[in-house]
Motif scaffolding. Sequence first.
Motif, PDB file in Angstrom:
ATOM      1  N   GLU A   1       1.089  -1.120  -0.222  1.00 13.58           N
ATOM      2  CA  GLU A   1      -0.421   0.164   0.030  1.00 13.58           C
ATOM      3  C   GLU A   1       1.023   0.873  -0.343  1.00 13.58           C
ATOM      4  OE1 GLU A   1      -4.173   1.892   2.722  1.00 13.58           O
ATOM      5  OE2 GLU A   1      -2.671   0.335   3.295  1.00 13.58           O
ATOM      6  N   VAL A   2       0.563   2.163  -0.902  1.00 12.97           N
ATOM      7  CA  VAL A   2       1.319   3.583  -1.206  1.00 12.97           C
ATOM      8  C   VAL A   2       0.648   4.389  -0.881  1.00 12.97           C
ATOM      9  CG1 VAL A   2       2.813   4.783  -2.618  1.00 12.97           C
ATOM     10  CG2 VAL A   2       3.545   1.621  -2.677  1.00 12.97           C
ATOM     11  N   ILE A   3       0.901   5.566  -0.309  1.00 16.56           N
ATOM     12  CA  ILE A   3      -0.085   6.827  -0.181  1.00 16.56           C
ATOM     13  C   ILE A   3       0.452   7.528  -0.599  1.00 16.56           C
ATOM     14  CG2 ILE A   3      -1.668   8.132   1.193  1.00 16.56           C
ATOM     15  CD1 ILE A   3      -1.939   5.872   4.061  1.00 16.56           C
ATOM     16  N   GLY A   4       0.179   8.179  -1.904  1.00 13.41           N
ATOM     17  CA  GLY A   4       1.242  10.023  -1.669  1.00 13.41           C
ATOM     18  C   GLY A   4       0.228  11.075  -1.846  1.00 13.41           C
ATOM     19  N   VAL A   5       1.341  12.330  -1.165  1.00 12.97           N
ATOM     20  CA  VAL A   5       0.543  13.644  -0.743  1.00 12.97           C
ATOM     21  C   VAL A   5       1.624  14.833  -1.087  1.00 12.97           C
ATOM     22  CG1 VAL A   5       0.168  15.022   1.562  1.00 12.97           C
ATOM     23  CG2 VAL A   5       0.479  12.791   1.564  1.00 12.97           C
ATOM     24  N   ILE A   6       1.119  15.530  -2.425  1.00  7.43           N
ATOM     25  CA  ILE A   6       1.631  16.187  -2.994  1.00  7.43           C
ATOM     26  C   ILE A   6       0.640  17.350  -3.259  1.00  7.43           C
ATOM     27  CG2 ILE A   6       0.167  15.017  -4.843  1.00  7.43           C
ATOM     28  CD1 ILE A   6       3.368  15.437  -6.538  1.00  7.43           C
ATOM     29  N   PRO A   7       1.751  19.068  -3.237  1.00  3.76           N
ATOM     30  CA  PRO A   7       0.784  20.023  -3.739  1.00  3.76           C
ATOM     31  C   PRO A   7       0.633  20.034  -5.060  1.00  3.76           C
ATOM     32  CG  PRO A   7       3.060  20.103  -2.738  1.00  3.76           C
ATOM     33  CD  PRO A   7       3.173  18.872  -3.132  1.00  3.76           C
ATOM     34  N   ARG A   8      -0.806  21.035  -4.914  1.00  2.00           N
ATOM     35  CA  ARG A   8      -1.315  21.278  -6.210  1.00  2.00           C
ATOM     36  C   ARG A   8      -0.609  21.490  -6.973  1.00  2.00           C
ATOM     37  NH1 ARG A   8      -6.308  20.451  -6.747  1.00  2.00           N
ATOM     38  NH2 ARG A   8      -6.866  20.962  -4.595  1.00  2.00           N
ATOM     39  N   SER A   9       0.229  22.142  -6.623  1.00  2.30           N
ATOM     40  CA  SER A   9       1.520  23.040  -7.535  1.00  2.30           C
ATOM     41  C   SER A   9       2.691  22.279  -8.450  1.00  2.30           C
ATOM     42  CB  SER A   9       1.496  24.515  -7.139  1.00  2.30           C
ATOM     43  OG  SER A   9       2.913  23.028  -6.721  1.00  2.30           O
ATOM     44  N   LEU A  10       2.506  20.612  -7.650  1.00  2.00           N
ATOM     45  CA  LEU A  10       3.516  19.660  -8.638  1.00  2.00           C
ATOM     46  C   LEU A  10       2.178  18.639  -9.080  1.00  2.00           C
ATOM     47  CD1 LEU A  10       5.229  18.823  -5.094  1.00  2.00           C
ATOM     48  CD2 LEU A  10       6.072  20.296  -7.110  1.00  2.00           C
ATOM     49  N   VAL A  11       1.176  18.921  -8.788  1.00  2.00           N
ATOM     50  CA  VAL A  11       1.003  18.424 -10.232  1.00  2.00           C
ATOM     51  C   VAL A  11       0.646  18.237 -11.108  1.00  2.00           C
ATOM     52  CG1 VAL A  11      -2.410  17.315 -10.270  1.00  2.00           C
ATOM     53  CG2 VAL A  11      -0.937  17.256  -8.336  1.00  2.00           C
ATOM     54  N   ALA A  12       0.305  19.862 -11.432  1.00  2.00           N
ATOM     55  CA  ALA A  12       0.626  20.675 -12.140  1.00  2.00           C
ATOM     56  C   ALA A  12       1.385  20.597 -13.325  1.00  2.00           C
ATOM     57  CB  ALA A  12       0.010  22.414 -12.222  1.00  2.00           C
ATOM     58  N   LYS A  13       2.760  19.957 -12.683  1.00  2.00           N
ATOM     59  CA  LYS A  13       3.805  20.376 -13.606  1.00  2.00           C
ATOM     60  C   LYS A  13       3.772  18.756 -13.891  1.00  2.00           C
ATOM     61  CE  LYS A  13       6.082  24.082 -11.537  1.00  2.00           C
ATOM     62  NZ  LYS A  13       7.338  24.541 -10.357  1.00  2.00           N
ATOM     63  N   GLU A  14       2.908  18.004 -13.911  1.00  2.00           N
ATOM     64  CA  GLU A  14       2.996  16.368 -14.538  1.00  2.00           C
ATOM     65  C   GLU A  14       4.032  15.256 -13.831  1.00  2.00           C
ATOM     66  OE1 GLU A  14       2.933  16.019 -19.092  1.00  2.00           O
ATOM     67  OE2 GLU A  14       1.067  18.249 -18.734  1.00  2.00           O
ATOM     68  N   VAL A  15       4.123  15.668 -12.066  1.00  2.00           N
ATOM     69  CA  VAL A  15       5.255  15.246 -11.455  1.00  2.00           C
ATOM     70  C   VAL A  15       4.861  14.231 -10.425  1.00  2.00           C
ATOM     71  CG1 VAL A  15       7.535  16.746 -11.819  1.00  2.00           C
ATOM     72  CG2 VAL A  15       5.774  16.708  -9.833  1.00  2.00           C
ATOM     73  N   ALA A  16       3.293  13.706 -10.468  1.00  2.00           N
ATOM     74  CA  ALA A  16       2.618  13.333  -9.769  1.00  2.00           C
ATOM     75  C   ALA A  16       2.389  11.829 -10.001  1.00  2.00           C
ATOM     76  CB  ALA A  16       1.113  13.850  -9.480  1.00  2.00           C
ATOM     77  N   TYR A  17       2.274  11.200  -8.887  1.00  2.00           N
ATOM     78  CA  TYR A  17       1.932   9.966  -9.851  1.00  2.00           C
ATOM     79  C   TYR A  17       0.585   8.940  -9.486  1.00  2.00           C
ATOM     80  CZ  TYR A  17       3.233   4.688  -9.308  1.00  2.00           C
ATOM     81  OH  TYR A  17       3.492   3.209  -9.570  1.00  2.00           O
ATOM     82  N   THR A  18      -0.108   9.702 -10.586  1.00  2.00           N
ATOM     83  CA  THR A  18      -1.917  10.018 -10.763  1.00  2.00           C
ATOM     84  C   THR A  18      -1.927   8.512 -10.747  1.00  2.00           C
ATOM     85  OG1 THR A  18      -1.589   9.590 -13.412  1.00  2.00           O
ATOM     86  CG2 THR A  18      -1.426  11.806 -11.809  1.00  2.00           C
ATOM     87  N   GLU A  19      -1.390   7.342 -11.005  1.00  2.00           N
ATOM     88  CA  GLU A  19      -1.944   5.636 -10.856  1.00  2.00           C
ATOM     89  C   GLU A  19      -2.187   5.400  -9.608  1.00  2.00           C
ATOM     90  OE1 GLU A  19       0.030   3.387 -13.447  1.00  2.00           O
ATOM     91  OE2 GLU A  19       0.323   4.830 -14.909  1.00  2.00           O
ATOM     92  N   LEU A  20      -1.649   6.410  -8.463  1.00  6.24           N
ATOM     93  CA  LEU A  20      -1.563   5.348  -7.073  1.00  6.24           C
ATOM     94  C   LEU A  20      -3.303   5.441  -7.143  1.00  6.24           C
ATOM     95  CD1 LEU A  20       0.621   7.758  -4.695  1.00  6.24           C
ATOM     96  CD2 LEU A  20       1.370   5.140  -5.384  1.00  6.24           C
ATOM     97  N   PRO A  21      -3.630   4.953  -6.460  1.00  7.27           N
ATOM     98  CA  PRO A  21      -4.873   4.518  -5.665  1.00  7.27           C
ATOM     99  C   PRO A  21      -5.600   4.994  -4.566  1.00  7.27           C
ATOM    100  CG  PRO A  21      -4.277   2.368  -5.549  1.00  7.27           C
ATOM    101  CD  PRO A  21      -2.849   3.534  -5.856  1.00  7.27           C
ATOM    102  N   ASP A  22      -4.353   6.192  -3.786  1.00  2.00           N
ATOM    103  CA  ASP A  22      -4.406   6.851  -2.674  1.00  2.00           C
ATOM    104  C   ASP A  22      -3.402   7.645  -3.576  1.00  2.00           C
ATOM    105  OD1 ASP A  22      -5.001   7.965  -0.310  1.00  2.00           O
ATOM    106  OD2 ASP A  22      -4.904   6.485   1.024  1.00  2.00           O
ATOM    107  N   LEU A  23      -3.893   8.917  -3.738  1.00  5.82           N
ATOM    108  CA  LEU A  23      -3.051   9.930  -4.148  1.00  5.82           C
ATOM    109  C   LEU A  23      -3.759  11.386  -3.252  1.00  5.82           C
ATOM    110  CD1 LEU A  23      -0.489  11.483  -5.600  1.00  5.82           C
ATOM    111  CD2 LEU A  23      -2.240  11.822  -7.170  1.00  5.82           C
TER     112      LEU A  23
END
Length: 93
Positions: A35-57
């Motif tokens: 199980e992996v939980i990712g916590v990311i600021p919206r500003s980094l999501v916009a730069k396309e570095v978020a692990y969008t395939e995580l079930p719990d992002l």
Amino acid sequence: MARCLVARGLTIVYGGGNVGLMGVLADTARAAGGEVIGVIPRSLVAKEVAYTELPDLRVVESMHERKALMADLADAFIAIPGGYGTFEEFCEF
């Protein structure tokens, strides 16, 4: 490290990115059934570095909110080689 943590039934809470060592750690843990939980600021999501395939992002609004949520979710902390941000976060916890 990821396989070791998963073998012990531990959930990995990390910064939610899909790049660098932490991206590899998340990939390896997921491949091992962890199980992996990712916590990311919206500003980094916009730069396309978020692990969008995580079930719990979890997307938060600021780095402060990110660190607070990660601290709430975690029981312990491990730092692997990174940059200034890794050092700063580890020292704050």
